[in-house]
Structure formats: C-alpha cells, structure tokens
Design an enzyme around this catalytic site. Structure first.
Site, PDB file in Angstrom:
ATOM      1  N   ASP A 114     -10.169 -14.602   7.814  1.00  0.00           N
ATOM      2  CA  ASP A 114     -10.401 -13.789   6.625  1.00  0.00           C
ATOM      3  C   ASP A 114     -11.870 -13.937   6.233  1.00  0.00           C
ATOM      4  OD1 ASP A 114     -10.051 -12.338   4.090  1.00  0.00           O
ATOM      5  OD2 ASP A 114      -7.924 -12.824   4.298  1.00  0.00           O
ATOM      6  N   ASP A 164      -5.678  -3.527   4.828  1.00  0.00           N
ATOM      7  CA  ASP A 164      -6.129  -2.467   3.928  1.00  0.00           C
ATOM      8  C   ASP A 164      -5.680  -1.120   4.494  1.00  0.00           C
ATOM      9  OD1 ASP A 164      -7.566  -0.617   2.360  1.00  0.00           O
ATOM     10  OD2 ASP A 164      -9.189  -2.044   2.062  1.00  0.00           O
ATOM     11  N   LYS A 168      -7.360   7.102   1.638  1.00  0.00           N
ATOM     12  CA  LYS A 168      -8.018   8.413   1.671  1.00  0.00           C
ATOM     13  C   LYS A 168      -8.231   8.861   3.112  1.00  0.00           C
ATOM     14  CE  LYS A 168     -10.434   7.751  -2.739  1.00  0.00           C
ATOM     15  NZ  LYS A 168     -11.745   7.669  -3.425  1.00  0.00           N
ATOM     16  N   ASP A 200       3.178  -1.916   3.429  1.00  0.00           N
ATOM     17  CA  ASP A 200       4.018  -1.223   2.462  1.00  0.00           C
ATOM     18  C   ASP A 200       3.473   0.172   2.184  1.00  0.00           C
ATOM     19  OD1 ASP A 200       1.743  -1.948   1.062  1.00  0.00           O
ATOM     20  OD2 ASP A 200       2.807  -2.352  -0.809  1.00  0.00           O
ATOM     21  N   THR A 237       5.537 -12.359   0.245  1.00  0.00           N
ATOM     22  CA  THR A 237       4.318 -12.755  -0.452  1.00  0.00           C
ATOM     23  C   THR A 237       4.328 -12.202  -1.881  1.00  0.00           C
ATOM     24  OG1 THR A 237       3.070 -10.792   0.209  1.00  0.00           O
ATOM     25  CG2 THR A 237       3.075 -12.670   1.735  1.00  0.00           C
ATOM     26  N   ARG A 238       3.479 -12.751  -2.704  1.00  0.00           N
ATOM     27  CA  ARG A 238       3.346 -12.265  -4.075  1.00  0.00           C
ATOM     28  C   ARG A 238       2.924 -10.794  -4.076  1.00  0.00           C
ATOM     29  NH1 ARG A 238      -0.393 -15.927  -7.615  1.00  0.00           N
ATOM     30  NH2 ARG A 238      -1.711 -15.475  -5.817  1.00  0.00           N
ATOM     31  N   PHE A 239       1.994 -10.448  -3.202  1.00  0.00           N
ATOM     32  CA  PHE A 239       1.535  -9.066  -3.086  1.00  0.00           C
ATOM     33  C   PHE A 239       2.698  -8.156  -2.681  1.00  0.00           C
ATOM     34  CE2 PHE A 239       0.194  -5.685  -0.197  1.00  0.00           C
ATOM     35  CZ  PHE A 239      -0.694  -4.985  -0.989  1.00  0.00           C
ATOM     36  N   GLU A 240       3.501  -8.606  -1.723  1.00  0.00           N
ATOM     37  CA  GLU A 240       4.634  -7.817  -1.271  1.00  0.00           C
ATOM     38  C   GLU A 240       5.649  -7.633  -2.390  1.00  0.00           C
ATOM     39  OE1 GLU A 240       7.917  -7.858   2.385  1.00  0.00           O
ATOM     40  OE2 GLU A 240       6.465  -9.492   2.158  1.00  0.00           O
TER      41      GLU A 240
END
Length: 276
Positions: A114, A164, A168, A200, A237-240
């Site tokens: 990362d 990511d 667009k 997602d 995950t928290r994001f998921e």
C-alpha cells in the site's frame, strides 16, 4: 514621517526530499522515483494524519518488516518469509483484515502492499501486538513490484480487495484489473495459485469478470463461470460493512492461474506497457 526600512524576504521553507522518510528509518514518499516510469496510475495516495502510535510503529518496525518498492532488486521471498508460501495483498487500507488473515493462517506469509502511511503504521502495530511474524509491508507501486522485484512463479496467491473503482467513465483506464495487469500477475503466480478479487462496485465487478474470463492464463474456480461466495478466510472489513449498510452487493472473484499451457502467451505479453 515614518522611516522606511528594507526588510529582507523571509527564507523559503525547506523542500523535503521525496527520497527521505517522514519517520526515521520509515517508508519514503516515492521509493521508485518519479523518473522510473511515466504511466497512468491505478491508485491515488490519500493524505491523512499519522497518529503517534502509527508513527512509532513505522520508526521501530519498518527496518525489520518493511520494504521499499524501488525496482532495484528482486526480493528473495523464501528468505524473507522463512520458506512459507507467500500471498501478495495489493491495497490493505488500515490493515485490520490483513492482520486477521495473518493470525488465522500463520503458515502463510502475507506481503501487503500500500502507499497509505497511516495504514502501514497501523498494520505494523497490529502485527507486533498480535505476535504475527508472517506479515511484511511493502511501500509503493504494486506494478513495479510485480514487474521488477518478484521472480517468476514466486507467489502462491494474490488478493485485491476493494480497489479504487474509478467510477467515472473517463477514469476507467485507471482501474487496476485490466488485461495488462493480469499478465503481470500470471507471471508472478505459481500454476494453481489463486487471484482473489472483491468489489462492491457492480460495474467494476462486471469488468473484472469479463477480463479475467477472457485472459488465457486464468480460469474461473466457479463451474458456472460467475462470482464466488465470500470465502471464510476473507473477513468482513469495516469499509465493506459500510457498503452493505448502504445496500451495496459485494462480489468475490476467484480465478486460478492455469498450468504451463499459457506460458508462451504470458511471455509474449510480458513486455507490453501497462497503462491502467
């Protein structure tokens, strides 16, 4: 009448050398150097504050468990991970899921890549607190890592979770999962190694399924040729969770690196420039 005075201009603020780390001995901002190549990036570094604990972990643990993706040498993964099979994870956010997978499977090494400095520090801190000796953190561009710093067939698996989506249309060329990337991934994966993607974002999932299904070096692990159920080893995950709360549908894709039948194709495509 007031006296006029000549004031010398204030000295310019020093410009920090991008090859220097913000933390002594820690990761640098641009390890490969901007001169290394010119291409469209599939990632955009995020700026956020590094906590005291994260900074301390970077300073203390980076020399031991961290690597710069500088494109200058090939990593000896067998030595680095003491002979463990190695899975590459591209983009780990704050590292919570990575640490959980490392703890659940201590017999597998995780090379986590990362460019997010707080996340790097957080993952290093989690690894230390949980006694995880099977996690290493790499800083920089995963494309340079795959192309310049990994031997052929060095990896037993690869994970790309929630990259990511570049929603667009004019930015779709920045998406990571594209044919050129898959050719690089295939070169680094052992036959039978699995590339596991998750997203997602429905249109990106459709693109992933299309390009993976069309690539000669990969085959779908699902007999119906579609998406896979979330494997038990991939934690939520928290994001998921935030996405699921908003009604997003998460798609997992598990594609296996085929055997030597496609080696000639991979070799022929290996020198193609990567632009996505």
């Amino acid at each position: 009448m007031s006296e006029l005075r000549n004031h010398a201009p204030a000295p310019a603020a020093p410009v920090r050398d991008r090859s220097e780390s913000r933390f002594p001995g820690g990761p640098v901002a641009d390890p490969a150097g901007s001169h290394h190549e010119r291409r469209i990036r599939s990632f955009q570094p995020r700026r956020s504050r590094v906590t005291t604990g994260q900074g301390d972990a970077l300073t203390r643990l980076w020399p031991r468990w961290g690597f710069e993706i500088d494109g200058k040498s090939v990593l000896d993964l067998e030595e680095i991970f003491d002979g463990l099979p190695v899975v590459l994870e591209i983009g780990f956010g704050m590292g919570e899921a990575t640490a959980r997978m490392g703890e659940a499977d201590p017999g597998t090494g995780i090379l986590a890549v990362d460019v997010h400095t707080p996340g790097q520090g957080n993952l290093l801190g989690l690894a230390e607190r949980n006694g995880l000796s099977n996690i290493r953190v790499a800083n920089g561009d995963a494309i340079i890592l795959l192309r310049e710093m990994l031997a052929p067939a060095a990896l037993d698996g690869m994970r790309v979770y929630f990259p990511d989506p570049w929603p667009k249309k004019r930015h779709h060329k920045r998406r990571l999962i594209q044919p050129e990337f898959l050719t690089l991934a295939a070169k680094s994966l052992k036959p039978g190694g699995v590339l596991h993607c998750a997203t997602d974002w429905e249109p990106y999932a459709e693109q992933m399924l299309e390009v993976l299904s069309a690539h000669p070096d990969f085959e779908n692990t699902q007999e119906d040729g579609g998406y896979a159920p979330r494997p038990d080893f991939r934690p939520l995950t928290r994001f998921e969770g935030q996405g699921l709360d908003k009604g997003h549908i998460v798609h997992d894709l598990l594609f296996r690196r085929t055997t030597a039948t496609a080696t000639a194709t991979t070799a022929a495509q290996g020198s193609a420039p990567l632009t996505g």
